[in-house]
Enzyme design. Structure first.
Site, mmCIF file in Angstrom:
data_model
loop_
_atom_site.group_PDB
_atom_site.id
_atom_site.type_symbol
_atom_site.label_atom_id
_atom_site.label_comp_id
_atom_site.label_asym_id
_atom_site.label_seq_id
_atom_site.Cartn_x
_atom_site.Cartn_y
_atom_site.Cartn_z
ATOM 1 N N TYR A 16 35.702 34.465 47.707
ATOM 2 C CA TYR A 16 34.783 35.287 47.036
ATOM 3 C C TYR A 16 34.714 35.245 45.488
ATOM 4 O O TYR A 16 34.271 35.933 44.855
ATOM 5 C CB TYR A 16 35.209 36.726 47.184
ATOM 6 C CG TYR A 16 35.366 37.075 48.769
ATOM 7 C CD1 TYR A 16 34.117 37.199 49.488
ATOM 8 C CD2 TYR A 16 36.408 36.984 49.295
ATOM 9 C CE1 TYR A 16 34.287 37.265 51.042
ATOM 10 C CE2 TYR A 16 36.589 37.125 50.773
ATOM 11 C CZ TYR A 16 35.423 37.184 51.562
ATOM 12 O OH TYR A 16 35.478 37.344 53.000
ATOM 13 N N ASP A 54 33.736 32.408 43.424
ATOM 14 C CA ASP A 54 32.417 31.989 42.729
ATOM 15 C C ASP A 54 31.145 33.140 42.970
ATOM 16 O O ASP A 54 30.527 33.313 42.132
ATOM 17 C CB ASP A 54 32.045 30.765 43.860
ATOM 18 C CG ASP A 54 32.960 29.699 43.338
ATOM 19 O OD1 ASP A 54 33.764 29.606 42.346
ATOM 20 O OD2 ASP A 54 32.980 28.918 44.114
ATOM 21 N N TYR A 86 46.313 34.248 47.065
ATOM 22 C CA TYR A 86 46.156 33.222 47.994
ATOM 23 C C TYR A 86 47.690 33.274 48.808
ATOM 24 O O TYR A 86 48.414 34.225 48.467
ATOM 25 C CB TYR A 86 46.238 31.874 47.543
ATOM 26 C CG TYR A 86 44.900 31.688 46.466
ATOM 27 C CD1 TYR A 86 43.520 31.690 46.901
ATOM 28 C CD2 TYR A 86 45.018 31.567 45.175
ATOM 29 C CE1 TYR A 86 42.578 31.574 46.076
ATOM 30 C CE2 TYR A 86 44.087 31.368 44.441
ATOM 31 C CZ TYR A 86 42.639 31.451 44.939
ATOM 32 O OH TYR A 86 41.664 31.317 44.042
ATOM 33 N N ARG A 101 44.075 36.908 41.614
ATOM 34 C CA ARG A 101 43.877 35.512 41.951
ATOM 35 C C ARG A 101 42.401 34.650 41.429
ATOM 36 O O ARG A 101 41.734 35.602 41.089
ATOM 37 C CB ARG A 101 43.758 35.003 43.468
ATOM 38 C CG ARG A 101 42.712 35.345 43.905
ATOM 39 C CD ARG A 101 42.968 35.245 45.652
ATOM 40 N NE ARG A 101 41.523 35.132 46.106
ATOM 41 C CZ ARG A 101 41.414 35.279 47.578
ATOM 42 N NH1 ARG A 101 42.294 35.854 48.302
ATOM 43 N NH2 ARG A 101 39.926 34.948 48.017
ATOM 44 N N GLY A 102 42.314 33.359 41.242
ATOM 45 C CA GLY A 102 41.205 32.871 41.038
ATOM 46 C C GLY A 102 40.511 33.015 39.736
ATOM 47 O O GLY A 102 41.328 33.209 38.552
ATOM 48 N N GLU A 103 39.288 33.382 39.619
ATOM 49 C CA GLU A 103 38.652 33.750 38.424
ATOM 50 C C GLU A 103 38.157 35.281 38.028
ATOM 51 O O GLU A 103 38.299 35.816 37.292
ATOM 52 C CB GLU A 103 37.464 32.556 37.987
ATOM 53 C CG GLU A 103 36.762 32.859 36.751
ATOM 54 C CD GLU A 103 35.872 31.904 36.438
ATOM 55 O OE1 GLU A 103 34.889 31.942 35.855
ATOM 56 O OE2 GLU A 103 36.175 30.779 36.697
ATOM 57 N N SER A 106 38.547 38.134 39.874
ATOM 58 C CA SER A 106 39.701 39.305 39.630
ATOM 59 C C SER A 106 40.621 39.120 38.633
ATOM 60 O O SER A 106 41.390 39.954 37.862
ATOM 61 C CB SER A 106 40.428 39.310 40.948
ATOM 62 O OG SER A 106 41.314 37.958 41.117
#
Length: 380
Positions: free
Chosen positions: A15, A17, A193, A270-272, A274
């Site tokens: 989710y 991107d 993750y 995580r990721g970008e 959030s």
């Protein structure tokens, strides 16, 4: 000024991107009056983020944005004035051909992933000449001057501060999610993750003197929670061990996820997407960065830590770095969490200070609009 924008998104990382592009599309439409069309190759991911949408995605207008399914065989459509290729997703060849055939060429922007690495400022805004005379440029979000900034809606921080200074608003929101913490309970959100360091952190939280309620939107980490507790969650979607309670939450739409971050004392993200939203929450955070081949993500992680920790004392900075390294697989998470507790007041202060620093820079949507305006002036 030309006002039709197309944003193309391929869902690569669950989710992240689509989360970034959906927020950006909404902001461009709402705050700048642009006609925005968002192309998504995996409608199922978008439908989870936006329950108001209807399947299939066939040109429906949602929150001022036309959302379209990006099919394998791309249909003939009218080309927009500004085309955003999110995260190097490669535009459909039919669409590129239509761009090249247009008399007044559109502005083509390759919106890159977020990074704090020093080289970003040298590459932001550089041209990438394309066949057919198409003007294409690299556009890098970032944390420093000379980059494209971070996604931030115009009233976001005012809304956040109003929420955090109104205990009744927080209580009502949490109650709506079925969360009713005791008065002395620390609230932590967890969105990650699969993570081998989770067990050590859970063990530390369970043994801590202060009760912790870990709030977990349902997702990839759920299986590891179940293995650590050795049981299915209770009928209330809860687990308990020692001074730790874990409560599963439904998958949240953007506005509710923001409020969850605002409600918690610490946020693990995580990721970008959030990651950026947790920074606007003004609370200490743990970032689980997306792992890359040959450990390339460590350079990216440490580049951010160097920026962030420059505003901390040596002791607090060391605690922050050890904690993030352990969370990402280098170090003992149990020990790092315990060692960080004496520094939590400093980490809380830094989180709010960092938020204020970043808010002084133009946000990503504004930077994109300004870039387009300047390009039009230069082309005139």
């Amino acid at each position: 000024m030309s006002n039709r924008w197309d944003i193309f998104c391929r869902v690569v990382d669950n989710y992240g991107d689509i989360g970034v592009t959906w927020r950006l599309a909404r902001q461009l439409a709402a705050e700048y009056g642009l006609v925005v069309r968002l192309w998504v190759d995996e409608p199922a991911a978008f439908l989870r983020l936006c329950p108001a949408a209807e399947a299939p995605l066939s040109g429906q207008c949602i929150e001022g944005v036309e959302v379209r399914h990006w099919p394998v065989v791309f249909p003939p459509v009218e080309v927009a004035d500004v085309v955003i290729e999110a995260f190097a997703c490669h535009l459909p060849m039919r669409y590129v051909e239509a761009m090249a055939a247009r008399q007044h060429k559109p502005l083509w922007l390759n919106l890159e992933y977020l990074s704090a690495e020093a080289w970003v400022t040298g590459c932001h805004g550089l041209p990438s000449p394309q066949a057919g005379g198409l003007p294409k440029f690299f556009f890098f979000p970032g944390f420093v001057d000379g980059t494209g900034g971070l996604l931030r809606e115009r009233n976001l921080l005012a809304q956040r501060r109003a929420f955090q200074t109104a205990p009744e608003a927080r209580g009502e929101f949490l109650a709506h999610l079925g969360v009713r913490p005791a008065g002395n309970t620390r609230l932590i959100s967890l969105f990650a993750y699969e993570n081998a360091s989770l067990a050590g952190w859970l063990t530390a939280l369970a043994a801590d003197r202060q009760p912790t309620l870990l709030l977990v939107p349902r997702g990839r980490i759920e299986g590891e929670l179940q293995r650590w507790f050795g049981a299915q969650p209770s009928p209330g979607h809860c687990w308990r061990r020692g001074n730790l309670q874990v409560q599963l939450l439904p998958f949240l739409r953007h506005q509710d996820y923001d409020r969850l971050l605002w409600s918690c004392d610490v946020n693990a993200v995580r990721g970008e997407d959030s990651f950026v939203r947790a920074q606007w929450a003004g609370r200490p955070l743990l970032w689980h960065i997306y792992p890359q081949e040959e450990g390339a993500h460590w350079t990216k992680l440490d580049a951010f830590l160097d920026l962030y920790c420059s505003g901390l004392s040596p002791q607090a900075g060391a605690a922050q770095k050890s904690l993030w390294h352990a969370w990402n697989g280098r170090g003992n998470m149990h020990a790092a969490w315990v060692a960080a507790q004496p520094q939590m007041a400093a980490l809380s202060s830094r989180a709010e200070g960092w938020c204020r620093e970043q808010a002084k820079r133009p946000d990503l949507a504004l930077a994109l609009v300004r870039f387009h305006r300047n390009w039009l002036l230069c082309a005139a």
